[in-house]
Design a protein around this motif. Structure first.
Motif, short mmCIF file in Angstrom:
data_model
loop_
_atom_site.label_atom_id
_atom_site.label_comp_id
_atom_site.label_asym_id
_atom_site.label_seq_id
_atom_site.Cartn_x
_atom_site.Cartn_y
_atom_site.Cartn_z
N ALA A 1 0.85 -1.19 0.00
CA ALA A 1 0.00 0.00 0.00
C ALA A 1 0.88 1.23 0.00
N GLU A 2 0.30 2.34 -0.46
CA GLU A 2 0.99 3.62 -0.47
C GLU A 2 0.47 4.44 0.71
N VAL A 3 1.40 4.96 1.50
CA VAL A 3 1.04 5.76 2.67
C VAL A 3 1.74 7.11 2.56
N THR A 4 1.07 8.16 3.02
CA THR A 4 1.64 9.50 3.00
C THR A 4 2.11 9.86 4.40
N ALA A 5 3.37 10.28 4.51
CA ALA A 5 3.96 10.66 5.79
C ALA A 5 3.52 12.07 6.17
N ALA A 6 3.83 12.45 7.40
CA ALA A 6 3.45 13.77 7.90
C ALA A 6 4.07 14.90 7.08
N ASP A 7 5.26 14.66 6.51
CA ASP A 7 5.92 15.71 5.72
C ASP A 7 5.42 15.77 4.27
N GLY A 8 4.46 14.90 3.92
CA GLY A 8 3.90 14.91 2.58
C GLY A 8 4.53 13.91 1.62
N SER A 9 5.64 13.31 2.03
CA SER A 9 6.27 12.31 1.17
C SER A 9 5.46 11.01 1.22
N THR A 10 5.61 10.19 0.20
CA THR A 10 4.87 8.93 0.16
C THR A 10 5.84 7.76 0.17
N ALA A 11 5.33 6.62 0.62
CA ALA A 11 6.13 5.40 0.63
C ALA A 11 5.22 4.23 0.31
N VAL A 12 5.76 3.25 -0.38
CA VAL A 12 5.05 2.00 -0.61
C VAL A 12 5.55 1.02 0.44
N VAL A 13 4.62 0.47 1.21
CA VAL A 13 4.96 -0.41 2.33
C VAL A 13 4.27 -1.75 2.19
N GLN A 14 4.84 -2.75 2.83
CA GLN A 14 4.24 -4.08 2.88
C GLN A 14 3.12 -4.04 3.91
N VAL A 15 1.95 -4.61 3.54
CA VAL A 15 0.80 -4.63 4.45
C VAL A 15 0.21 -6.03 4.51
N ARG A 16 -0.46 -6.32 5.63
CA ARG A 16 -1.17 -7.58 5.81
C ARG A 16 -2.51 -7.27 6.48
N THR A 17 -3.52 -8.05 6.14
CA THR A 17 -4.83 -7.90 6.76
C THR A 17 -5.00 -8.99 7.82
N THR A 18 -5.98 -8.81 8.67
CA THR A 18 -6.26 -9.81 9.69
C THR A 18 -7.48 -10.63 9.29
N GLY A 19 -7.57 -11.84 9.81
CA GLY A 19 -8.76 -12.65 9.57
C GLY A 19 -9.06 -12.86 8.11
N GLN A 20 -10.31 -12.66 7.74
CA GLN A 20 -10.77 -12.89 6.37
C GLN A 20 -10.79 -11.62 5.52
N ASP A 21 -10.30 -10.53 6.08
CA ASP A 21 -10.32 -9.27 5.33
C ASP A 21 -9.50 -9.37 4.05
N ARG A 22 -10.07 -8.89 2.96
CA ARG A 22 -9.37 -8.76 1.68
C ARG A 22 -9.62 -7.35 1.20
#
Length: 162
Positions: A113-134
């Motif tokens: 997922a892409e997340v925006t930091a407090a300074d406005g920069s963005t980063a692509v990070v590894q994410v995982r969901t819990t349970g059956q969430d997709r």
């Protein structure tokens, strides 16, 4: 000067891991500042002792220390611009932020997922969901925890209240 520096380092009298505001050189690591100051003071004292003679010889260390102080301030000024101010961001800073899924899906086993930091920069990070969430590409999720061992963020679906 060198002995004095090492006494300070060994005794931990000052925090030499941070910058050196107590020297008037804030924003640059103390080790760099002190090393540069000592090297310049030594060089200027050596050069001054060659050119000074007689009663002026006593003034060489005083003048060399003052000149080294000034030269150190001038030489570290460009370093202040290169070194970031304040605490450095960490992955934990993303916890509590919204992100947008960028892979086909985010599941308990895989996702980015892409997340925006407090300074406005963005980063692509590894994410995982819990349970059956997709979560599908383009869906918004909320980062609620960071898993340091797996080096990924736990996310859950986020519904906007618009």
């Amino acid at each position: 000067m060198v002995v004095g520096y090492w006494v300070v380092v060994i005794t931990g009298l000052f925090d030499l891991e941070g910058d050196a505001p107590w020297l008037g050189f804030g924003g640059v690591p103390a080790g760099i500042t002190i090393s540069l100051f000592i090297a310049l003071a030594w060089l200027l004292t050596l050069a001054g002792s060659v050119f000074a003679a007689g009663p002026l010889l006593w003034a060489v260390p005083v003048i060399a220390l003052g000149a080294a102080w000034f030269a150190t301030r001038v030489l570290i000024a460009p370093l202040r611009k290169l070194l970031p101010d304040g605490p450095q961001p960490s992955r934990g800073d993303f916890v509590g932020r919204r992100c947008v899924v960028r892979t086909g899906q985010a599941t308990p086993d895989f996702g980015q997922a892409e997340v925006t930091a407090a300074d406005g920069s963005t980063a692509v990070v590894q994410v995982r969901t819990t349970g059956q969430d997709r979560l599908n590409r383009g869906q918004t999720a909320l980062i609620f925890e960071y898993d340091a061992d797996g080096e990924f963020f736990w996310v859950m679906p986020y519904e906007s209240e618009h």
